[in-house]
Scaffold this motif. Structure first.
Motif, PDB file in Angstrom:
ATOM      1  N   GLY A 126      81.543  -2.454  69.491  1.00  0.00           N
ATOM      2  CA  GLY A 126      82.948  -2.620  69.834  1.00  0.00           C
ATOM      3  C   GLY A 126      83.307  -3.981  70.371  1.00  0.00           C
ATOM      4  O   GLY A 126      84.370  -4.505  70.091  1.00  0.00           O
ATOM      5  N   SER A 127      82.411  -4.577  71.186  1.00  0.00           N
ATOM      6  CA  SER A 127      82.719  -5.876  71.774  1.00  0.00           C
ATOM      7  C   SER A 127      81.539  -6.372  72.594  1.00  0.00           C
ATOM      8  O   SER A 127      80.819  -5.585  73.206  1.00  0.00           O
ATOM      9  CB  SER A 127      83.950  -5.785  72.688  1.00  0.00           C
ATOM     10  N   GLY A 130      77.840   6.581  65.720  1.00  0.00           N
ATOM     11  CA  GLY A 130      76.519   7.140  65.984  1.00  0.00           C
ATOM     12  C   GLY A 130      75.531   6.145  66.573  1.00  0.00           C
ATOM     13  O   GLY A 130      74.370   6.490  66.803  1.00  0.00           O
ATOM     14  N   ILE A 131      75.985   4.920  66.840  1.00  0.00           N
ATOM     15  CA  ILE A 131      75.090   3.913  67.405  1.00  0.00           C
ATOM     16  C   ILE A 131      74.650   4.336  68.809  1.00  0.00           C
ATOM     17  O   ILE A 131      75.470   4.603  69.684  1.00  0.00           O
ATOM     18  CB  ILE A 131      75.785   2.531  67.468  1.00  0.00           C
ATOM     19  N   ASP A 132      73.360   4.393  68.998  1.00  0.00           N
ATOM     20  CA  ASP A 132      72.778   4.620  70.325  1.00  0.00           C
ATOM     21  C   ASP A 132      71.402   3.958  70.302  1.00  0.00           C
ATOM     22  O   ASP A 132      70.391   4.593  70.044  1.00  0.00           O
ATOM     23  CB  ASP A 132      72.676   6.115  70.640  1.00  0.00           C
ATOM     24  N   ARG A 169      75.671   1.272  72.660  1.00  0.00           N
ATOM     25  CA  ARG A 169      76.253   2.502  72.120  1.00  0.00           C
ATOM     26  C   ARG A 169      77.769   2.403  72.212  1.00  0.00           C
ATOM     27  O   ARG A 169      78.311   1.585  72.961  1.00  0.00           O
ATOM     28  CB  ARG A 169      75.749   3.747  72.846  1.00  0.00           C
ATOM     29  N   VAL A 170      78.441   3.211  71.432  1.00  0.00           N
ATOM     30  CA  VAL A 170      79.896   3.191  71.399  1.00  0.00           C
ATOM     31  C   VAL A 170      80.402   4.121  72.503  1.00  0.00           C
ATOM     32  O   VAL A 170      80.201   5.336  72.451  1.00  0.00           O
ATOM     33  CB  VAL A 170      80.420   3.633  70.024  1.00  0.00           C
ATOM     34  N   LEU A 171      81.044   3.540  73.499  1.00  0.00           N
ATOM     35  CA  LEU A 171      81.536   4.314  74.633  1.00  0.00           C
ATOM     36  C   LEU A 171      82.787   5.108  74.227  1.00  0.00           C
ATOM     37  O   LEU A 171      83.495   4.738  73.287  1.00  0.00           O
ATOM     38  CB  LEU A 171      81.856   3.384  75.803  1.00  0.00           C
ATOM     39  N   THR A 225      86.313   2.055  69.526  1.00  0.00           N
ATOM     40  CA  THR A 225      86.056   2.222  68.097  1.00  0.00           C
ATOM     41  C   THR A 225      85.138   1.125  67.602  1.00  0.00           C
ATOM     42  O   THR A 225      85.408  -0.061  67.801  1.00  0.00           O
ATOM     43  CB  THR A 225      87.374   2.189  67.303  1.00  0.00           C
ATOM     44  N   SER A 226      84.081   1.511  66.950  1.00  0.00           N
ATOM     45  CA  SER A 226      83.196   0.530  66.335  1.00  0.00           C
ATOM     46  C   SER A 226      83.849  -0.032  65.084  1.00  0.00           C
ATOM     47  O   SER A 226      84.526   0.693  64.354  1.00  0.00           O
ATOM     48  CB  SER A 226      81.861   1.200  65.963  1.00  0.00           C
ATOM     49  N   PRO A 227      83.668  -1.329  64.805  1.00  0.00           N
ATOM     50  CA  PRO A 227      84.192  -1.894  63.554  1.00  0.00           C
ATOM     51  C   PRO A 227      83.404  -1.436  62.342  1.00  0.00           C
ATOM     52  O   PRO A 227      83.787  -1.724  61.207  1.00  0.00           O
ATOM     53  CB  PRO A 227      84.035  -3.405  63.767  1.00  0.00           C
TER      54      PRO A 227
END
Length: 350
Positions: free
Chosen positions: A255-256, A122-124, A108-110, A114-116
């Motif tokens: 993100g990474s 909304g990724i979870d 998930r995006v903490l 920032t997600s690319p």
């Protein structure tokens, strides 16, 4: 006071840096909670050890590991040792020897990251990887080596028991999540024996979970769905190879790879489970002090939850998210913070 025996295997490259950071954070957390204590023993099993002794795990090594409550693992792999030797010399003997068949990789995006991916916030997701057989069973061989007629075979192994238990694990986890949604990842159109059975057993198990919504997606289509419609996914179950690849994609989209955790679970707790960050040994940044320890902290939180220390696990993730929200980021996330700076910030937040 509750005490847990932890086997620390930092391994290679940045594994040594991030496991040290993880143990520092865990020490601060245990001091803050005062309800539990971690007794840590370090194991020097890595590629330097292999080059010196001719093996990664010494005789009796796995028997000794059995006495621990959990294993905190860094990474294995070095430029001067072929990858198949390091993987089969250290990580896989532990995973397979301790029947850690459920590999769990949340994504998930903490906060502050920032997600690319457009819409990636909304990724979870949780990627559940069958971790004991499939494409990484080790079945196969080579004959006529070096000759024009040389043949190499790599045989995927799918057993009814192996498929049933990972699917049941996936359904149980999906049922606990708010969406109650599980995606079966497959390639049964081309792999017409093992993966057809993989699909069939999934739907047999599904009958016991009428409250969980399911869908079936071919693995190649799954990559496009993760990129184009991330909001349609929640929990995924995939074979050893497929989930290995998809979970790296999930980490990158979050993100990474530097923030992605992993738990190698023996759900029946007959053996200790192993917890490791996803990113590998990363020799290109080893010794520079810029390895992202967030994946290791998240992994440590998963380890605490597995041990039953749920409040401490939550507190650790809250501290991590406090730090990421402040954009105290290592270079992989576009920041200038060092491993030490991020670690100190998380300790302060705890």
């Amino acid at each position: 006071m509750r005490e847990y025996k932890i086997a620390a295997i930092p391994g290679d490259g940045i594994g040594m840096e991030v496991i040290a950071a993880g143990l520092k954070v865990l020490g601060v957390l245990a001091g803050r909670d005062r309800g539990f204590k971690l007794n840590v023993e370090h194991f020097p099993w890595n590629s330097d050890y292999y080059l010196k002794h001719g093996h990664y795990i010494p005789a009796g090594g796995l028997d000794k590991l059995k006495t621990f409550d959990a294993i905190f693992f860094g990474a294995v792999g070095a430029p001067n040792v072929p990858d198949h030797l390091s993987l089969w010399g250290l990580r896989l003997p532990i995973c397979q020897g301790f029947d850690q068949y459920a590999n769990v990789r949340p994504a998930r995006v903490l906060p502050g990251i920032t997600s690319p991916l457009t819409g990636g916030a909304g990724i979870d997701w949780v990627v559940i990887r069958e971790n004991s057989e499939g494409e990484y069973s080790g079945s196969g061989g080579r004959v006529h080596k070096g000759l024009p007629e040389e043949i190499a075979t790599e045989t995927s192994v799918f057993t009814r028991n192996g498929c049933a238990r990972i699917h049941r694990f996936a359904f149980e986890l999906a049922r606990k999540r708010p969406r109650k949604h599980l995606t079966l990842v497959t390639k049964s159109n081309a792999q017409r024996h093992g993966m057809v059975m993989w699909d069939e057993i999934f739907y047999e198990v599904a009958k016991d979970y009428p409250d969980v919504e399911t869908q079936r997606i071919l693995v190649d289509a799954m990559t496009t769905l993760m990129v184009l419609k991330p909001h349609t996914l929640d929990t995924m179950v995939a074979s050893n190879l497929h989930a290995d690849i998809l979970s790296d994609l999930a980490a990158a989209l979050s993100g990474s790879l530097g923030i992605a955790p992993t738990a190698n679970l023996n759900p029946e707790r007959k053996f200790p489970s192993m917890f490791e960050p996803i990113h590998g040994s990363a020799f290109d940044i080893t010794g520079k002090g810029i390895a992202n320890p967030i994946a290791t902290f998240w992994t440590a939180s998963m380890m605490l939850e597995h041990l039953g220390e749920k409040e401490a696990a939550v507190r650790l993730m809250e501290a991590v998210e406090t730090v990421t929200a402040k954009k105290i980021h290592t270079p992989d996330l576009g920041g200038e913070a060092t491993t030490e700076i991020v670690t100190s910030a998380v300790c302060d937040a705890i």
